[in-house]
Structure formats: C-alpha cells, structure tokens
Scaffold this motif. Sequence first.
Motif, PDB file in Angstrom:
ATOM      1  N   ASN A  20      15.945  -1.485   8.689  1.00  0.00           N
ATOM      2  CA  ASN A  20      16.332  -2.677   7.941  1.00  0.00           C
ATOM      3  C   ASN A  20      15.546  -2.862   6.648  1.00  0.00           C
ATOM      4  O   ASN A  20      15.608  -3.927   6.025  1.00  0.00           O
ATOM      5  N   GLY A  21      14.807  -1.856   6.240  1.00  0.00           N
ATOM      6  CA  GLY A  21      13.997  -1.955   5.043  1.00  0.00           C
ATOM      7  C   GLY A  21      12.548  -2.273   5.320  1.00  0.00           C
ATOM      8  O   GLY A  21      11.690  -2.142   4.441  1.00  0.00           O
ATOM      9  N   GLU A  22      12.245  -2.689   6.539  1.00  0.00           N
ATOM     10  CA  GLU A  22      10.879  -3.061   6.905  1.00  0.00           C
ATOM     11  C   GLU A  22      10.259  -2.083   7.901  1.00  0.00           C
ATOM     12  O   GLU A  22       9.062  -1.824   7.867  1.00  0.00           O
ATOM     13  N   ASP A  23      11.084  -1.556   8.815  1.00  0.00           N
ATOM     14  CA  ASP A  23      10.538  -0.723   9.880  1.00  0.00           C
ATOM     15  C   ASP A  23      10.540   0.753   9.487  1.00  0.00           C
ATOM     16  O   ASP A  23      10.886   1.119   8.370  1.00  0.00           O
ATOM     17  N   THR A  24      10.157   1.594  10.409  1.00  0.00           N
ATOM     18  CA  THR A  24      10.008   3.022  10.131  1.00  0.00           C
ATOM     19  C   THR A  24      11.360   3.725  10.193  1.00  0.00           C
ATOM     20  O   THR A  24      12.088   3.586  11.187  1.00  0.00           O
ATOM     21  N   PRO A  25      11.747   4.475   9.171  1.00  0.00           N
ATOM     22  CA  PRO A  25      13.011   5.208   9.210  1.00  0.00           C
ATOM     23  C   PRO A  25      13.022   6.245  10.329  1.00  0.00           C
ATOM     24  O   PRO A  25      11.983   6.820  10.680  1.00  0.00           O
TER      25      PRO A  25
ATOM     26  N   ILE B 251      12.956  17.435 -12.199  1.00  0.00           N
ATOM     27  CA  ILE B 251      13.329  16.078 -11.795  1.00  0.00           C
ATOM     28  C   ILE B 251      12.083  15.326 -11.323  1.00  0.00           C
ATOM     29  O   ILE B 251      11.642  14.388 -11.957  1.00  0.00           O
ATOM     30  N   LEU B 252      11.477  15.773 -10.229  1.00  0.00           N
ATOM     31  CA  LEU B 252      10.282  15.122  -9.717  1.00  0.00           C
ATOM     32  C   LEU B 252       9.600  16.028  -8.706  1.00  0.00           C
ATOM     33  O   LEU B 252      10.230  16.502  -7.755  1.00  0.00           O
ATOM     34  N   ILE B 253       8.319  16.262  -8.920  1.00  0.00           N
ATOM     35  CA  ILE B 253       7.461  16.898  -7.934  1.00  0.00           C
ATOM     36  C   ILE B 253       6.410  15.868  -7.555  1.00  0.00           C
ATOM     37  O   ILE B 253       5.667  15.385  -8.408  1.00  0.00           O
ATOM     38  N   GLY B 254       6.376  15.505  -6.296  1.00  0.00           N
ATOM     39  CA  GLY B 254       5.415  14.485  -5.886  1.00  0.00           C
ATOM     40  C   GLY B 254       5.633  14.080  -4.450  1.00  0.00           C
ATOM     41  O   GLY B 254       6.204  14.828  -3.654  1.00  0.00           O
ATOM     42  N   ALA B 255       5.191  12.872  -4.121  1.00  0.00           N
ATOM     43  CA  ALA B 255       5.257  12.410  -2.739  1.00  0.00           C
ATOM     44  C   ALA B 255       5.238  10.893  -2.707  1.00  0.00           C
ATOM     45  O   ALA B 255       4.726  10.227  -3.622  1.00  0.00           O
ATOM     46  N   ALA B 256       5.810  10.339  -1.648  1.00  0.00           N
ATOM     47  CA  ALA B 256       5.677   8.918  -1.318  1.00  0.00           C
ATOM     48  C   ALA B 256       4.616   8.818  -0.233  1.00  0.00           C
ATOM     49  O   ALA B 256       4.763   9.410   0.847  1.00  0.00           O
TER      50      ALA B 256
ATOM     51  N   ASN C  57       0.805  -1.219   0.000  1.00  0.00           N
ATOM     52  CA  ASN C  57       0.000   0.000   0.000  1.00  0.00           C
ATOM     53  C   ASN C  57       0.846   1.281   0.000  1.00  0.00           C
ATOM     54  O   ASN C  57       0.444   2.297   0.561  1.00  0.00           O
ATOM     55  N   ALA C  58       2.008   1.213  -0.631  1.00  0.00           N
ATOM     56  CA  ALA C  58       2.909   2.366  -0.656  1.00  0.00           C
ATOM     57  C   ALA C  58       3.218   2.734  -2.103  1.00  0.00           C
ATOM     58  O   ALA C  58       3.551   1.864  -2.917  1.00  0.00           O
ATOM     59  N   TYR C  59       3.122   4.028  -2.429  1.00  0.00           N
ATOM     60  CA  TYR C  59       3.249   4.481  -3.807  1.00  0.00           C
ATOM     61  C   TYR C  59       3.986   5.817  -3.864  1.00  0.00           C
ATOM     62  O   TYR C  59       3.949   6.612  -2.920  1.00  0.00           O
ATOM     63  N   ILE C  60       4.628   6.037  -4.991  1.00  0.00           N
ATOM     64  CA  ILE C  60       5.175   7.353  -5.305  1.00  0.00           C
ATOM     65  C   ILE C  60       4.274   7.972  -6.359  1.00  0.00           C
ATOM     66  O   ILE C  60       4.066   7.395  -7.431  1.00  0.00           O
ATOM     67  N   ILE C  61       3.716   9.134  -6.047  1.00  0.00           N
ATOM     68  CA  ILE C  61       2.881   9.833  -7.018  1.00  0.00           C
ATOM     69  C   ILE C  61       3.679  10.992  -7.602  1.00  0.00           C
ATOM     70  O   ILE C  61       4.447  11.662  -6.901  1.00  0.00           O
ATOM     71  N   GLU C  62       3.528  11.182  -8.899  1.00  0.00           N
ATOM     72  CA  GLU C  62       4.175  12.290  -9.577  1.00  0.00           C
ATOM     73  C   GLU C  62       3.101  13.211 -10.128  1.00  0.00           C
ATOM     74  O   GLU C  62       2.132  12.758 -10.734  1.00  0.00           O
ATOM     75  N   LEU C  63       3.294  14.517  -9.899  1.00  0.00           N
ATOM     76  CA  LEU C  63       2.317  15.495 -10.362  1.00  0.00           C
ATOM     77  C   LEU C  63       2.726  16.057 -11.713  1.00  0.00           C
ATOM     78  O   LEU C  63       3.914  16.175 -12.028  1.00  0.00           O
ATOM     79  N   SER C  64       1.738  16.396 -12.512  1.00  0.00           N
ATOM     80  CA  SER C  64       2.013  16.998 -13.805  1.00  0.00           C
ATOM     81  C   SER C  64       2.457  18.435 -13.615  1.00  0.00           C
ATOM     82  O   SER C  64       2.214  19.058 -12.578  1.00  0.00           O
ATOM     83  N   GLY C  65       3.096  18.984 -14.640  1.00  0.00           N
ATOM     84  CA  GLY C  65       3.615  20.340 -14.536  1.00  0.00           C
ATOM     85  C   GLY C  65       4.985  20.340 -13.891  1.00  0.00           C
ATOM     86  O   GLY C  65       5.599  19.314 -13.644  1.00  0.00           O
TER      87      GLY C  65
ATOM     88  N   SER D 102      -1.105   8.484   4.507  1.00  0.00           N
ATOM     89  CA  SER D 102      -0.020   9.118   5.253  1.00  0.00           C
ATOM     90  C   SER D 102       1.095   9.456   4.283  1.00  0.00           C
ATOM     91  O   SER D 102       1.225   8.834   3.224  1.00  0.00           O
ATOM     92  N   ILE D 103       1.892  10.449   4.633  1.00  0.00           N
ATOM     93  CA  ILE D 103       2.949  10.946   3.754  1.00  0.00           C
ATOM     94  C   ILE D 103       4.297  10.539   4.330  1.00  0.00           C
ATOM     95  O   ILE D 103       4.632  10.890   5.466  1.00  0.00           O
ATOM     96  N   ASP D 104       5.101   9.798   3.543  1.00  0.00           N
ATOM     97  CA  ASP D 104       6.442   9.403   3.976  1.00  0.00           C
ATOM     98  C   ASP D 104       7.513  10.383   3.489  1.00  0.00           C
ATOM     99  O   ASP D 104       8.448  10.704   4.210  1.00  0.00           O
ATOM    100  N   GLN D 105       7.406  10.795   2.221  1.00  0.00           N
ATOM    101  CA  GLN D 105       8.384  11.702   1.638  1.00  0.00           C
ATOM    102  C   GLN D 105       7.654  12.674   0.716  1.00  0.00           C
ATOM    103  O   GLN D 105       6.622  12.333   0.132  1.00  0.00           O
ATOM    104  N   GLU D 106       8.211  13.876   0.585  1.00  0.00           N
ATOM    105  CA  GLU D 106       7.761  14.801  -0.448  1.00  0.00           C
ATOM    106  C   GLU D 106       8.974  15.188  -1.293  1.00  0.00           C
ATOM    107  O   GLU D 106      10.068  15.396  -0.760  1.00  0.00           O
ATOM    108  N   TYR D 107       8.766  15.251  -2.597  1.00  0.00           N
ATOM    109  CA  TYR D 107       9.854  15.500  -3.526  1.00  0.00           C
ATOM    110  C   TYR D 107       9.648  16.842  -4.209  1.00  0.00           C
ATOM    111  O   TYR D 107       8.610  17.077  -4.832  1.00  0.00           O
TER     112      TYR D 107
END
Length: 882
Positions: free
Chosen positions: A183-188, A77-82, A35-43, A67-72
Amino acid sequence: MKLTLLSLGLLSSAFAVAPISTAQQATQASPYVPNAYIIELSGSGAVARRSLSPVYDVMRKQAIEFSIDQEYDAPDILIGAAIRLSDVAKLSEIPGVQAIRPIKRPVSLLVVKDPKASGLPDTYSTHVMTGVDKVHAQGNFGAGIKIGIIDTGIDYTHPLLGQGFGPGFKVIGGWDFVGNNYNGEDTPQPNYDPLDQCNGHGTHVAGIIGASPNNTFGISGVASDASLAAYRIFGCTGFTTDDIITAALIMAYNQKMDILTLSLGGASGWTEGTSSVVASRIAAQGRVVTVAAGNNGAEGAWYTSDPGGGLGVISVASVDNIASPVQNATVEGTYFMPFPLNVTGAMPIYATSTNTSQVDDACNPLPDSTPDLSGYIVVVHRGTCLFTQKLANIAAKGGKVMLIYNSDTGGFSAIAVGGYKAVLISAEDGKFVIDRLRTWQLVQQFIDKSKITVSFPQSGGAFSIPNPSGGLISSFSTIGPTFDMQLSPALAAPGGNILSTFPLALGGYAIESGTSMATPFAAGAAALILKALGTGPAVGAAVPRILQTTAASVASTHTDGEPLQTVAQQGAGLVQVDRAVNMKTIVSPGQLALNDTANFKANHTISITNTGNKTVTYQLLHVPALTVGTVSVSTSLRAWTNAHNVPSVIPAAATIAFSGSNVTVHPGTTKEVVATITPPPGVNTTFPLYSGFIHVVAPNETLKVTYLGVAASLIAAPVLDSTSNYFGIPLPTLIDASGRPQEGPENYTFTSSDFPFFLFRLAFGTPKLRFDLVSKDIALTPTIPSKRSAFTWWWTQNAAATFGQIKTIGPLVEFDYQPRSTDDPLSGYGTAGFSGTFANGTRIDDGQYRVLLRALKIGGNPNKEGDYESWLSPQFGVIAPP
C-alpha cells in the motif's frame, strides 16, 4: 546534487490546536520515505557497476548501517541503488556518489471518480475526434509495437485483453514489483506475475491502448494489435514510491519496450525528481514515454506532476469527449452507465424526499418511519455530502438499488458509489420521477391503487447523447508549466469518463476519468506513428514533436470568437493521429519555451522541410491563446494567493514578426524562418502566462509550433508565505510543545512530545529549501520579519545580503525542488519537526539557538545570498531531560 534529510520531516497532515504528539507521527506524515534515498554513481556502464561494491564497502568500514531495496543497472540511464540508512551525511562524502535524492511518497494513480467536467465519452467517439479511426481504416493497429504499462498490473484473463500471459498473447510479459498487499507503506513482495484482479486501474489503461475490437460494448483499443507488458508498482490499494517507479522504468527500458506509459504522478512542479530524471534519460535514448499531467486543475497554475515534468517526456492533459453513452430506463429517462444496471423486473419507487430543492437529501440517517426499502428503487438528490454517505443511510433501511438525480449545475458524469448498486440520472429525469410520485401520492387513495415502477432493459437500452463540454479541456486537468518554464502538459488526449476494460472480478468494464485515461490514449497514438514511420531511436525521439506539430488547438469555450485555451493547460492541443501519420511537412521545433522576462529570448528559428514531391509555398500565421494571470500579489501585505479553478483572463497577447510570412520550399529541401516574439506589455503584476501557436499553412495541411512564456521575472515571485491568511497567524512560525505559536524563548528536552515544529507554506516552488541551526545572537536581518523576535525587522528584496556569510552551527535539513503549497484547508501547508539532532543524526549540544530558514527564489543563483528569502525562528533552548 547532494541532499540530506534526517532530523526534519515535511508534513502534509492537518494542523490542529494540539501538537502532533510524536516524532514517529511526523515521519509517517512526511512526503518522503523515512531514511530512504536513491544514490546515483558517477560514470557509466561497467565502471559504474563495479563502483557499487566499493561504496558498500566504505559504508561498512564507517559502521554505517544500511539496507538495499533496489539496484539500478542501466547504462546511460541510471547506475545506483535505493537504500535505507540513518546517516546520509556520511554517504555524501563517499567517492563515486554523484547524487543523493530522498525517496518521495505518495505517488498516486491519476483517476477522477466524480469530475466537474460533463460528459461520458465512448471509445468510438474518441477515435473519431482524434483521427484514430482514419488510421485504422488504413489497416494500422500498431502490430509489432511493444508498450510497457507501469501501473497496477493487468487482468490479462479478460477476453478483450488476450486471455493469457506470455509470448504469443496480447500481454507478452512484465513483472510484479510489489504484490497485492503493498500500500506504499509496507514491504513490497515482488513476483513474476503482474495479474491485477483487485485494483483495476492498469486493466482500464490496458483496454484504452489494446482492447480487441468487435465486442458488444464497442470498445476498441487505439493500438489493438500492439503487444503489452505489465509492470505492476501498485498493490490493491494505496500508493507507491519513486524508487519503485524508477525500477520499473529501468526494467521496461532494458526489456526494449518501444513505449513506456505511466498514468500516475505526484505534485512537483519541477523537471528534477528522480523518476522525472530517469524518464528524461529514457526519452533521450529514443523511447517514447507518456505520463499523466495530473488531475489538479482546481489548484491553479504551476502545479505539474512528477514524472510528467521530465524533459522529452510527453505529459498528457485530458479533453472531454464529444459523446456520452447512456442507458435507457422505462421512466422516459437515462442513467449514467455504460451497460444495463443489473436489475430485472419492474420495481416501485421510493423517494427519500419529494422536495427537489433539498440538496442534503439523505445526508443524515433516514427517519424511523421509513419502510423496508429492499423492494424499492430509491430516488435521492445529489448534493452536500458524499454519494456513499447518502447510499449508506439508504442501505441502513434495506435499500439495494438507488437512482441519484443530478443537480441543475452538476456535471452528468461518472460518480463514486463504493460497492452500492447506484447510478446517476439527469436533473430533468429526477424531477420527472419525483413529480410523478407526488401526483400518485395525492390520487392513490381515491383512484389508483397501483404503484409507479421503473424497469431496466437488459438489452437494447444503450444510446449516445451529445456532451455539452465535448472537445474542451477537462476542468480537472492540471495547469502547468514547470517552475523552470518547461511546457507541461505537452499535449492532450481524450480522458473524461472513458469506458474500458476492468478486472473480471470487478465487473469486467468500468467508466473512469482523468489524465490517467488520456495518457494511454497518447501511448496508443504513438504506437500507430511508430508502426507507420519505424521504430528506430530517431523516430522515437521525434514522436513528441510529431504529435505536437500536428495537434488540433483546443478552444477555451464553445462560444465563437473566444480565444484558445491557455497552452499551460492544453499543451500543443488534442492529438490528431491521422495528420501525424500522413504529414508531408516536417516543422521543427515542436515547442518554444520562452522563459520569463529575465531570461527571455526573442528570436527563434523554425525549420520547414518539404518531404513531398511538389514545391509548396507555406504561409506563417500567429494564433494567440489565452493570457492568464496566475497569482494575485498585494505588495502591502506581501500576500500570494494561488489561482483557483480557471485563472483570470488578461486581454493581452504576444506579438510575433516573421522574417518571411510566405516561404517556398522545394521537394526534399528545408527552409528556415526567424520568429521574433514580443511578450504582452504592462501585465507583469500577476505573473501572467501568455501562449499561442505559430501556424505553418500549406494548401493541404497545417502544422504548428507551440509557445509559452511568462511576462514577468520569476525571481520576483515570493516563495515563503509570510501572511496570516491561511491560519490567522503570521507565517512562518514555530509551534511549541503545547501546539501554540511560540511567543518567547522556550526550552525543550526533545523527549516524548517535548519538541517544536516549524509551520510554513510555500507560496511558490523553490529549488532549494534548507534549515540551519544558528546562534541565538546572530546578527542578521532576514527578508521576512517576525513579530516575536527581539530584533528590529524590515524587509526588502536585498535584505539577505549578508546571511550567507554568517557562521551556522550546523545543517538540519535541505530539500531540493519543492512544489508550492495548495489552498487546501487540510493540507495546504508544511511542517518540519525538529528532533534535536543535526542532519547527520548527532545530538545538538545543550544551549540556546535559533533556526535559519532559507528558500531560493525561482531562477536564483544558489551561491548568491540576495537570491534567497530568509526567516529566523524565535529563540529556543536544547536542554538535557531531567
């Protein structure tokens, strides 16, 4: 590109007779974060940044929990969020959302503890074989160039790495995205300090680039005066995910790093993964991006890593070094270590077996009659089981210091010994010690009451020996190209068993192998080029071409007359930094991607620019490399077997005709030559990769253009494995709740473990793999037959001519840009767990259904029905639980 991922999860865990018991286990085994995705916005720019808040507002109004993990935030390059959410289908309908990509896991560090290739290169010899030593002699050490290392962090307290952090130190900055415990599974747990004192990989990488010279180990970074920044994306153990890689790439880009280097990757085969796309966009802005090609040479061709497949990215293969530094022991032998084993005084020898042909020596617990081994040097034969298993059995009897003697066929190279005090010695030295021990045992009761001993000089014991495989591509180095026929790897650098810095808490120095080690070497080489030629975007964008056109082609063997190694594994060849810095001729392009026969372009224009002050006449020559068959296809069984280790060699090569074989170019001018390439004929049954080089030869220098193509049409390559070769049952298949192939109609409640799994293999990559729910009575002839179906099947390449027009009940999942499966008996397949819901999470109504699996062929048109392979599942029922 819009993706949905919810109710099915691709798995890589081993299939067993018993079913995977819960949907949660299925989710955990998936190569994607649930259930985790990176979305990219147009423009772009401020317009896109302002669009994030409206997207969030729409999601809240639609009651989408997220929930928001990262914003780019990187224009161009990339405008969006994880983000994390359960209803991704609704997200695809929100205005301004341009792309949705699932977050992949795991992405691993590309290091080999026990490579099959022989030899331990030392740092100085790597400089000699690549011309770095000549550039250093010119006073160029990369001063002023900023290199961002996206890795495990750096132990910047190391004396060779500046002993400090921040402005004025060698490590000028960075960021920790994850923390020690990630370790790749838990919360950074991010923080400002990228200090690594527990993993070591990033510290090793940093030393290859920037270790200060004039030290007792002879270590010297390729660009020892460059400034480093550490972007930590791995914890002490485990892996990472591509949303974190993306965040690190964007931070390094925004912080104006001239070079970004990543010694990591995950199987992909495509240029379209999120981190590959972001790396491509950064490279397009004139920054240099070096990425490890991968350590999967044993998996055969078509197995490139992400983000190394990005366009414009320098994907780096590994070359074995020409020399091996070792240490002397007093029993007339050497042991494989860069510095003396920390053992003082002479110790007696104990052999776990005096039979030198016993390769399973100490794989089982030692007998009760074994003495206390704490006062002995224990000698054990390599073979059969893990080194650590042998060493654990020895340690159980008190053993503290071990010598592992090599097999006659084993590579003399770094080995993984865990936390034990153990080193590798040669087969000859091992047999010598065992022979002496046997002789002593025979005579000791009559003549000599003393014991044979071994000691380890703590100084003066180091020296180098020739490496038999030096200068060849490391056997572990991944073989490309990408499925969309991009050249990956792009070039090669020394990577076999490199001595470099390590965290002080872990010993200070270590020997590591892998494309992880070749990649920072290429980054250091790029730094020397930028220092010599300038740091503007135009120069940065030209670095891949400069390194490729000046590289040295790598042979396939050391036997005279043998062809060069396939470009699919060596790229353009071994970097030659002195040629790159001092070249007087510019040749463009650096590489030619010839594609397959269905998309082949015969004519290619090569430009030659003379930057010198004298007129030069250039000669054009064709130097072919190996043509290799990459698969074995049996038309009667529709079988597809991936190549193993070294692909089969085909005695054929392309031919090239030039519009002019001699070209005179005046100072400051450019001439163009057309090269007409003809693929090797009559070899398309094995989808062969043909490759080679166009040499542009001047009296004082030679440059080249690298080419690669496949002498077949890739759309003819089967994608779904439809044989019984792997499991002994035809694939794909539906596995019922008891863990057996479903033979007839069955019902499922989709509670607890009462649900089915789809079992399949991807014999080749596919740009689109999707599962759809369809009626049990669908009128459809799929391309892959099923013996357990009520329909009469036949297969033909055009059998799917109508399935796209058949009404589907709803989508279950779509995965884009999938790699092929390997032949690994534990993980060379995929499963998809069916949870009883559609992609948007809504429950499927009670009833009788089938699932339609479709895979788009390489080069296929996603809107053309005949370009898909298809398979229908047996009938199954969705019923309400009692």
